[in-house]
Design a protein around this motif. Structure first.
Motif: not given
Length: 148
Positions: A22-47
């Motif tokens: 029920x939340x959003x998933x988006x690409x994040x160009x600043x991520x370097x060493x990880x494939x993605x992350x789950x944001x605990x506060x907003x419940x969004x996913x960054x890839x």
């Protein structure tokens, strides 16, 4: 592009977890060493978009499954961290990646080492950061320091 990623994440969530995303998933160009992350506060996913560029859709889906494991377990109040049993079991069940592949060129390069020596007592100093020799003196004899 983020709308497509959110749509893909919702499809994967329904197909493999049987639960809605029920939340959003988006690409994040600043991520370097990880494939993605789950944001605990907003419940969004960054890839990390470089994972998709280098390794394709199969790797992207695997990363999304991994992040959805964090997402669903966190919302259910279960163990959502990598070390937790609930996380390991769910990740194995849905076939998500434990670790993502390494994008070429993102590995930290070896740090340059700087060597200094006291001109009075000969004491040597090894530093990973350059230092201004006019501002510092030897810690043992208060002598002048020079770069070697």
């Amino acid at each position: 592009m983020d709308k497509d990623l959110t749509h893909l994440t919702k499809e994967i969530s329904e197909a493999f977890f049987g639960k809605p995303f029920r939340h959003t998933a988006k690409f994040n160009n600043r991520l370097r060493t990880t494939g993605g992350r789950y944001m605990l506060s907003s419940h969004d996913i960054e890839i990390n978009p470089k994972q998709y560029e280098w390794f394709g859709e199969e790797e992207l889906i695997s990363i999304i499954k991994h992040e959805l494991c964090h997402y669903h377990l966190h919302l259910e109040g279960k163990g959502f961290k990598h070390r937790d049993h609930d996380f390991k079991v769910l990740l194995n069940k849905v076939g998500g990646a434990r670790h993502c592949q390494e994008v070429p060129g993102t590995k930290n390069k070896k740090k340059q080492v700087h060597y200094y020596q006291c001109s009075a007592c000969g004491c040597e100093y090894k530093r990973y950061r350059r230092m201004d020799t006019s501002k510092f003196v030897c810690g043992k004899c208060k002598g002048k320091i020079k770069k070697i």
